[in-house]
Design a protein around this motif. Sequence first.
Motif, PDB file in Angstrom:
ATOM      1  N   ALA A 145       7.502  17.010  -1.671  1.00 20.43           N
ATOM      2  CA  ALA A 145       7.646  18.291  -2.290  1.00 20.43           C
ATOM      3  C   ALA A 145       8.659  18.353  -3.237  1.00 20.43           C
ATOM      4  CB  ALA A 145       7.655  19.287  -0.824  1.00 20.43           C
ATOM      5  N   ALA A 146       9.903  17.731  -2.745  1.00 22.24           N
ATOM      6  CA  ALA A 146      11.088  17.621  -3.474  1.00 22.24           C
ATOM      7  C   ALA A 146      11.187  16.852  -4.621  1.00 22.24           C
ATOM      8  CB  ALA A 146      12.243  17.129  -2.661  1.00 22.24           C
ATOM      9  N   MET A 147      10.447  15.836  -4.517  1.00 14.76           N
ATOM     10  CA  MET A 147       9.956  15.050  -5.689  1.00 14.76           C
ATOM     11  C   MET A 147       9.432  15.617  -6.801  1.00 14.76           C
ATOM     12  SD  MET A 147       7.756  11.624  -6.263  1.00 14.76           S
ATOM     13  CE  MET A 147       6.220  12.307  -5.922  1.00 14.76           C
ATOM     14  N   LEU A 148       8.203  16.433  -6.627  1.00 12.06           N
ATOM     15  CA  LEU A 148       7.561  16.977  -7.370  1.00 12.06           C
ATOM     16  C   LEU A 148       8.155  18.094  -8.039  1.00 12.06           C
ATOM     17  CD1 LEU A 148       4.058  17.326  -5.577  1.00 12.06           C
ATOM     18  CD2 LEU A 148       4.598  15.817  -7.526  1.00 12.06           C
ATOM     19  N   ALA A 149       9.144  18.825  -7.253  1.00  9.57           N
ATOM     20  CA  ALA A 149       9.964  19.978  -7.647  1.00  9.57           C
ATOM     21  C   ALA A 149      10.864  19.443  -8.678  1.00  9.57           C
ATOM     22  CB  ALA A 149      10.581  20.752  -6.573  1.00  9.57           C
ATOM     23  N   GLN A 174      12.805   6.544 -10.111  1.00  8.09           N
ATOM     24  CA  GLN A 174      11.995   5.853  -9.365  1.00  8.09           C
ATOM     25  C   GLN A 174      11.935   6.519  -7.863  1.00  8.09           C
ATOM     26  OE1 GLN A 174      11.659   1.665  -9.059  1.00  8.09           O
ATOM     27  NE2 GLN A 174       9.648   1.428  -9.207  1.00  8.09           N
ATOM     28  N   PHE A 175      10.485   6.726  -7.381  1.00  6.66           N
ATOM     29  CA  PHE A 175      10.601   7.205  -6.017  1.00  6.66           C
ATOM     30  C   PHE A 175       9.577   6.085  -5.458  1.00  6.66           C
ATOM     31  CE2 PHE A 175      11.715  10.959  -8.440  1.00  6.66           C
ATOM     32  CZ  PHE A 175      12.425  11.756  -7.547  1.00  6.66           C
ATOM     33  N   ALA A 176      10.007   6.074  -4.130  1.00  8.62           N
ATOM     34  CA  ALA A 176       9.123   5.058  -3.198  1.00  8.62           C
ATOM     35  C   ALA A 176       8.826   5.893  -1.791  1.00  8.62           C
ATOM     36  CB  ALA A 176      10.021   3.677  -2.802  1.00  8.62           C
ATOM     37  N   SER A 177       7.353   5.972  -1.460  1.00  9.41           N
ATOM     38  CA  SER A 177       7.205   6.893  -0.312  1.00  9.41           C
ATOM     39  C   SER A 177       7.454   6.165   1.098  1.00  9.41           C
ATOM     40  CB  SER A 177       5.598   6.734  -0.281  1.00  9.41           C
ATOM     41  OG  SER A 177       5.139   5.783  -0.097  1.00  9.41           O
ATOM     42  N   ALA A 178       7.905   4.765   1.033  1.00  9.52           N
ATOM     43  CA  ALA A 178       8.041   4.319   2.185  1.00  9.52           C
ATOM     44  C   ALA A 178       9.754   4.368   2.449  1.00  9.52           C
ATOM     45  CB  ALA A 178       7.633   2.507   2.084  1.00  9.52           C
ATOM     46  N   GLY A 208       0.731  -1.282  -0.089  1.00 11.40           N
ATOM     47  CA  GLY A 208      -0.017   0.036  -0.353  1.00 11.40           C
ATOM     48  C   GLY A 208       0.792   1.189   0.000  1.00 11.40           C
ATOM     49  N   ASN A 209       2.197   1.047  -0.179  1.00 10.58           N
ATOM     50  CA  ASN A 209       2.822   2.476  -0.292  1.00 10.58           C
ATOM     51  C   ASN A 209       2.825   2.894  -1.823  1.00 10.58           C
ATOM     52  OD1 ASN A 209       4.305   2.025   2.396  1.00 10.58           O
ATOM     53  ND2 ASN A 209       4.908   0.283   1.640  1.00 10.58           N
ATOM     54  N   ALA A 210       2.986   4.171  -1.773  1.00  7.81           N
ATOM     55  CA  ALA A 210       3.141   4.849  -3.090  1.00  7.81           C
ATOM     56  C   ALA A 210       4.412   4.596  -3.876  1.00  7.81           C
ATOM     57  CB  ALA A 210       2.800   6.492  -2.981  1.00  7.81           C
ATOM     58  N   MET A 211       4.126   4.495  -5.133  1.00 10.80           N
ATOM     59  CA  MET A 211       5.367   3.953  -5.894  1.00 10.80           C
ATOM     60  C   MET A 211       5.318   4.797  -7.151  1.00 10.80           C
ATOM     61  SD  MET A 211       7.013   1.502  -4.336  1.00 10.80           S
ATOM     62  CE  MET A 211       8.247   0.960  -5.497  1.00 10.80           C
ATOM     63  N   TYR A 212       6.521   5.570  -7.485  1.00  6.34           N
ATOM     64  CA  TYR A 212       6.267   6.563  -8.373  1.00  6.34           C
ATOM     65  C   TYR A 212       7.315   6.221  -9.550  1.00  6.34           C
ATOM     66  CZ  TYR A 212       3.965   9.537  -4.718  1.00  6.34           C
ATOM     67  OH  TYR A 212       3.327   9.735  -3.766  1.00  6.34           O
ATOM     68  N   ASP A 213       6.871   6.200 -10.961  1.00  2.69           N
ATOM     69  CA  ASP A 213       7.767   6.341 -12.100  1.00  2.69           C
ATOM     70  C   ASP A 213       7.741   7.654 -12.656  1.00  2.69           C
ATOM     71  OD1 ASP A 213       8.206   3.301 -12.593  1.00  2.69           O
ATOM     72  OD2 ASP A 213       6.109   3.387 -12.420  1.00  2.69           O
TER      73      ASP A 213
END
Length: 237
Positions: free
Chosen positions: A197-201, A186-190, A127-132
């Motif tokens: 905020a740093a990821m989005l920027a 790739q980013f992982a919220s966990a 259930g953790n967010a994973m980002y590509d």
Amino acid sequence: MQGTSFSGINWVAFGIIDPNTGKIVNDADKGLSASGVVLVDGDGQGATTANITGLESAGQKQYANNKAKRTTHGAQAPQVALTMLDMPFEYGQKMKGYVSDGKGGYVLKGGNKPNVAMLICSSDYWGNAMYDAFANGELIEAGHNHATNTNNEADYNSTYTYSGLAPILDNVFIDPTTGQQQPYKQFASADKGFDEAAMLAEVFGGYKDDGTFANHGKVTSSTFTPTNQDPQHPTQA
């Protein structure tokens, strides 16, 4: 707990990047919105599939003395086959590089395509967010399919191909061990130290969240239930 398997698509967000500065175009007319970023999740809208290829390829063995001595690897060449249940018309036209004639018609603009950043959010098994993440790329829509309605309605979900390119800004998507820049991250919220905020920027060229992601942030295990729970790895409380 954090895993490497995925479940579903939570959302896909886009932004147009200035090719000269590498910054998000935060103008509703020139870009996608006043903040520069749109998350497609309106009524009847959203992503159906986002299939990513080209993150790596098999190495090419090099031989000497009748033995495989080393392996060479080509550069990353990421590509995303994206299917949308619906894409707002204006967003799609801008990202593809179509321009309006002021009378309801749109034609493909000659020259360079718009520089588009894209962020795909899914969930891992826990259930953790994973980002590509892609800080720069081009979006095309190769064709349209139309069919007649019968006793079943013939629907067409728009399909796009996104080709990831090297980020325009020099200081993003950097391998900290070599200083080499990559077209994908790739980013992982966990993960310890994760900073949304740093990821989005970083992905969207200096973007500052104006509330776009307020209701679409990290997925937690309290709101997500794995479909085929492994008895050896129960869901976190």
